[in-house]
Write an enzyme that holds these catalytic residues in place. Structure first.
Site, PDB file in Angstrom:
ATOM      1  N   CYS A  42      -1.447 -19.336  -9.952  1.00  0.00           N
ATOM      2  CA  CYS A  42      -0.232 -19.502 -10.760  1.00  0.00           C
ATOM      3  C   CYS A  42       0.869 -19.976  -9.823  1.00  0.00           C
ATOM      4  O   CYS A  42       0.641 -20.861  -9.005  1.00  0.00           O
ATOM      5  CB  CYS A  42       0.128 -18.201 -11.482  1.00  0.00           C
ATOM      6  N   ARG A  92       4.785 -27.115 -16.222  1.00  0.00           N
ATOM      7  CA  ARG A  92       4.764 -26.954 -14.769  1.00  0.00           C
ATOM      8  C   ARG A  92       3.448 -27.469 -14.203  1.00  0.00           C
ATOM      9  O   ARG A  92       3.429 -28.087 -13.137  1.00  0.00           O
ATOM     10  CB  ARG A  92       4.969 -25.468 -14.411  1.00  0.00           C
TER      11      ARG A  92
END
Length: 316
Positions: free
Chosen positions: A271, A210
């Site tokens: 995050c 990611r």
């Protein structure tokens, strides 16, 4: 008197099965982790009986799990359910962003939390811990006077040890909880400015794919990638995959060093939506650094607001 809980003494940063592992004396902090054995020995299960335990379970929607329903089916005796979505800013652009102090105070007060309580947080993730470090960090960011700890290995480790769960709900008298917030939340503008000023290190706790842009994001409409100058340390790096418990202080120090993160300098974690970023804060705390800040909007906000030139991705 009056059924009020007596605070437990402050001990070293880690306490596992009665064995303490101290950080350097100059940096000694209240315990960050407690073991299942310690929690049983300390006593939990009702007013006046040791630490206050919170089940802070939250699961990604794609998993199809209902955290509150699972809590009702079985939880650590005496635990109350901390609803992460309910204790977030409903007007914020991203999920789980910090609520106003009075909002957090209401949430803590409704659970019967008092300022001197030792709060122990766990979640039911199969990874050992997922959302618990976020609630651990929130209590500290709102200036909780008493100790705040994470149950090492979470409910998964608790069950592995054959410890019991109960469906019985414990009622706690409502309290007038008063937060004392610390300046530990970073905004989009501050992170944007930091690309040029480099005033703080930025660690991204998402999975490597990611971060690099080679793996899809779990949220519709959000593409993968990362913020310029950020450093990737996936949150799963902080736990032992065999035991599901946090790695040792020395292992965590090496993890930061291997990624050129200097714990003597300002550190901000990010995050997807601000949850697993708090694993970075927990790891740093175990190493003696208590003031890790969180970019609360995290990647969801950044991707939505940033200029394309500030979205770094191998898929571009």
């Amino acid at each position: 008197p009056g059924g009020r809980r007596v605070p437990l003494p402050v001990r070293p940063a880690l306490l596992r099965d009665g064995q303490s592992v101290s950080v350097p004396r100059a940096m000694a902090l209240p315990r960050a982790l407690v073991s299942a054995a310690w929690l049983v020995e300390a006593g939990c299960g009702g007013p006046g009986a040791g630490p206050r335990v919170l089940d802070a379970s939250w699961h990604l929607p794609k998993l199809g799990r209902d955290a509150r329903q699972e809590f009702g089916a079985g939880h650590v005796a005496g635990a109350a359910f901390f609803e992460l979505d309910g204790c977030s800013d409903p007007a914020a652009p991203g999920r789980h962003m910090m609520p106003a102090p009075e909002h957090f105070g209401r949430c803590a007060g409704e659970l019967g939390i008092e300022g001197q309580d030792h709060v122990v947080v766990y979640d039911a993730s199969e990874l050992g811990q997922f959302s618990a470090p976020r609630v651990w960090w929130m209590f500290r960011a709102f200036g909780h006077p008493g100790p705040v700890s994470v149950l090492d290995g979470g409910l998964a480790a608790w069950k592995r040890e054959g410890r019991p769960l109960t469906p019985e709900l414990q009622c706690y008298p409502r309290t007038d909880y008063c937060p004392h917030p610390k300046p530990w939340v970073k905004t989009y503008q501050q992170v944007l400015d930091n690309i040029q000023t480099k005033e703080f290190q930025l660690v991204d706790a998402r999975a490597e794919g990611r971060f690099r842009g080679t793996q899809p994001e779990p949220r519709e409409g959000i593409k993968p990638g990362h913020i310029p100058n950020s450093i990737n340390i996936p949150f799963t790096s902080f736990t032992n995959p065999e035991t599901l418990k946090m790695k040792s202080e020395q292992e965590i120090r090496c993890l930061f060093e291997d990624h050129n993160v200097d714990l003597n300098k300002p550190l901000v974690a990010t995050c997807g939506t601000g949850v697993t970023a708090c694993h970075v804060a927990l790891g740093a705390y175990i190493c003696g650094k208590e003031d890790v800040m969180i970019y609360d909007g995290s990647w969801v906000e950044w991707f939505t607001r940033a200029d394309p030139s500030n979205i770094i991705s191998e898929s571009n």
